[in-house]
Structures are given as C-alpha cells and as structure tokens.
Design an enzyme around this catalytic site. Structure first.
Site, PDB file in Angstrom:
ATOM      1  N   GLY A 146      40.409  28.996  50.427  1.00 53.26           N
ATOM      2  CA  GLY A 146      41.556  28.118  50.284  1.00 53.26           C
ATOM      3  C   GLY A 146      42.749  28.749  49.610  1.00 53.26           C
TER       4      GLY A 146
ATOM      5  N   THR B   7      45.519  30.349  50.880  1.00 51.66           N
ATOM      6  CA  THR B   7      46.798  29.964  51.482  1.00 51.66           C
ATOM      7  C   THR B   7      47.081  28.484  51.251  1.00 51.66           C
ATOM      8  OG1 THR B   7      46.478  31.672  53.165  1.00 51.66           O
ATOM      9  CG2 THR B   7      48.153  30.003  53.614  1.00 51.66           C
TER      10      THR B   7
ATOM     11  N   HIS C  64      42.849  38.269  45.032  1.00 55.16           N
ATOM     12  CA  HIS C  64      41.418  37.996  45.177  1.00 55.16           C
ATOM     13  C   HIS C  64      40.633  38.652  44.047  1.00 55.16           C
ATOM     14  CE1 HIS C  64      41.923  35.954  48.922  1.00 55.16           C
ATOM     15  NE2 HIS C  64      42.376  37.014  49.561  1.00 55.16           N
TER      16      HIS C  64
ATOM     17  N   ASP D 293      31.926  26.005  49.211  1.00 53.47           N
ATOM     18  CA  ASP D 293      30.538  26.248  49.597  1.00 53.47           C
ATOM     19  C   ASP D 293      30.459  27.673  50.150  1.00 53.47           C
ATOM     20  OD1 ASP D 293      28.110  26.461  51.100  1.00 53.47           O
ATOM     21  OD2 ASP D 293      28.019  24.281  51.270  1.00 53.47           O
TER      22      ASP D 293
ATOM     23  N   ARG E 195      28.449  29.260  51.938  1.00 54.09           N
ATOM     24  CA  ARG E 195      28.040  29.394  53.332  1.00 54.09           C
ATOM     25  C   ARG E 195      29.222  29.189  54.271  1.00 54.09           C
ATOM     26  NH1 ARG E 195      23.370  25.062  52.134  1.00 54.09           N
ATOM     27  NH2 ARG E 195      25.252  24.206  51.130  1.00 54.09           N
TER      28      ARG E 195
ATOM     29  N   SER F 194      33.678  31.513  57.635  1.00 55.70           N
ATOM     30  CA  SER F 194      35.125  31.565  57.799  1.00 55.70           C
ATOM     31  C   SER F 194      35.617  33.005  57.743  1.00 55.70           C
ATOM     32  CB  SER F 194      35.809  30.727  56.719  1.00 55.70           C
ATOM     33  OG  SER F 194      37.207  30.719  56.888  1.00 55.70           O
TER      34      SER F 194
END
Length: 298
Positions: free
Chosen positions: A36, A38, A91, A111, A113, A118
């Site tokens: 999340g 962006t 990051h 999550d 997973r 993604s």
C-alpha cells in the site's frame, strides 16, 4: 547515538538517507513492497494539498529517497525546492532510517500472503526493456521455480536478509519491517496502518492519518478526499499516480493497480502449504503481531 542497520537491494540503499536534509514536519512513508505504498502516498497528498488535483505526478512529488535506480542528486534537489509539507517514500524498515525530531514515520502492513502474490504480479508487469536498462536481470541466485506453490514456499522459508542482490522480498523481511514499527506503534512520531483497514473504512483511516499528521480537516471534507483515493479512482489515473511511469517501468501502468483485493491467496494455497506458512510466520513474530498482520484492527 543509535547505530542504524544498512539495507541494500538491487534497487535501493538505505545509506543514501545520510544525504537527505530533513525538515520539521516531514513525512516518511516506509512500507514493505506491495503493502500500500502508493495508496498511502496518495492519502498524504490529499491531506497536504487538500485537493485531488495534484500539481505534478505523484512520484515526482513524493520520490523514493534511497532508490539507486534514480538520479539521487536530482531527487534531493527537487525535495530541497519543495515549499509544501514534504512526504517521501522508502521500503527501508524503521531501524534503518534516521530518527529525526519533528518527522512522522508512517507504515502500512498487509496480509503477507496477499503481498507476496501482488509482488509476483508486479514483477510480471515490469517491461523487459526496463529490467535490462536497470540491471535487474543480473540476479545471481537460482531461477525461480515455475511452480507457484514452490515459489511461495521459497518466499516463506527464506531467512531475513537486510542485503540482497534481488528485491529483498520474503516473509521474514516483511515481518521484520512491520515489527520495527509495531514495537514503536505507541510513540507519537510513528503511525501504523493496515491495508485491510484502509479497504474497510477509507474515510475513517484518512481521519486517523490526518490526526497523526496534525492536519485539521472537516469530517465532510475527509469523505470527499477519500473518494479520490478509491482503488478504481487511482487505477483510472495510473499514468500520473503509478511509480516508475517516468522510466516507463511497466508494461501497463493500469495493471500496477491490478486488483487491490485481499484473500487472493485462497485460490493458490493448498492445505499443506497453508499449514507450513502458519508455522513459519509463528516463528517470526509474536502472536499479537501475527494476528494483526492477517486481520488488521480488531
């Protein structure tokens, strides 16, 4: 003086933070990949500018400070010239970032997973020309398995690695990243959000963010701003909101915002793989963090 951990991947180096001159009020958005980032940048932009009509593409307003695939001098010069409240992306986990008074550090968990799947879709969407140009095809490890379940197990079993010749994406790295914020979540300069909570109540989470950033926004206005940050709304503006559009990173900018849903892992993981995952994540985090990672707020 607290010694910061150095994080390095094929696309980033946290040592570059030493060249960034902080200002009071700066916002550092620090998330694991595909959790999340962006989305949170857009939410910060809406609060900072009080409009969905951004003055420039989002990646120019809110650059990735410690990326090695961009011109660091140009990024720093651009940020030095900004007169609005600055919000930047990374990051790098909290223990690799400079701790500065007056700066708010924002993280989004997801999550694991869903984040893993993604990330796989994002890598598949990278344009091969951009991969070659950025040197991302020089990974020295073994090629990934063609079996998605095997790739998932490799991701789940990998050890924590602050330095990687690839993207540094693994279950251990994701859990470690979130835990650096989880352990400081009650501190006033730290704001921890969850992807599922953003999906469930975007106006409410935008209000939480406004409070964390000490930005006063009327309730009705929060709802109007949140409408501009829905998944479909951002996907329709992919050419100005997706990262890397200036470098023509993606095969499709719209596909960067592929689905934005949770639970897609259910279509992939069999019972044995899921049991293996549960045992592994329990090794990496305490039970309260494990529960939060998979569900968000109670």
């Amino acid at each position: 003086m607290v010694e910061r951990r150095r994080y390095r991947t094929v696309v980033s180096d946290s040592a570059l933070w030493a060249r960034f001159r902080f200002r009071d009020g700066d916002i550092v958005i620090s998330t694991p990949p595909k959790c999340g980032t962006t989305w949170m940048q857009m939410l910060c932009a809406l609060l900072v500018f009080d409009t969905a009509d951004l003055p420039r593409p989002l990646t120019e307003i809110s650059p990735w400070v410690d990326a090695t695939t961009y011109d660091t001098e140009a990024i720093l010069a651009g940020l030095e010239g900004q007169r609005h409240r600055r919000f930047v992306k990374t990051h790098t986990p909290l223990d690799g970032l400079p701790s500065e008074a007056g700066v708010t550090y924002v993280c989004v968990g997801r999550d694991p997973r869903d984040a893993m799947l993604s990330f796989e879709h994002a890598v598949a969407n990278i344009d091969p020309v951009a991969i070659a140009a950025g040197g991302l095809d020089q990974h020295t490890g073994p090629p990934p398995s063609e079996d998605p379940l095997e790739r998932f197990r490799v991701w789940a079993d990998a050890e924590f690695t602050p330095e990687s010749d690839w993207f540094g994406v693994s279950l251990a790295n994701l859990v470690h990243h979130v835990r650096t914020f989880w352990d400081h979540r009650d501190e006033p300069q730290v704001a921890l959000f969850h992807y599922a909570d953003l999906k469930a109540d975007l106006p409410g989470q935008l209000a939480r963010l406004a409070d964390a950033l000490s930005i006063d926004v009327p309730l009705q206005r929060l709802g109007e701003l949140a409408d501009a940050a829905t998944f479909e709304g951002m996907r329709n503006r992919a050419d100005e909101l997706a990262p890397g559009v200036d470098a023509k990173l993606w095969r499709s900018n719209k596909d960067f915002f592929r689905a934005g849903t949770s639970g897609q892992w259910r279509d992939l993981l069999d019972a044995a793989t899921l049991d293996h995952y549960r045992r592994r994540v329990a090794e990496l985090a305490p039970p309260d963090l494990v529960e939060w990672l998979h569900t968000g707020s109670p």
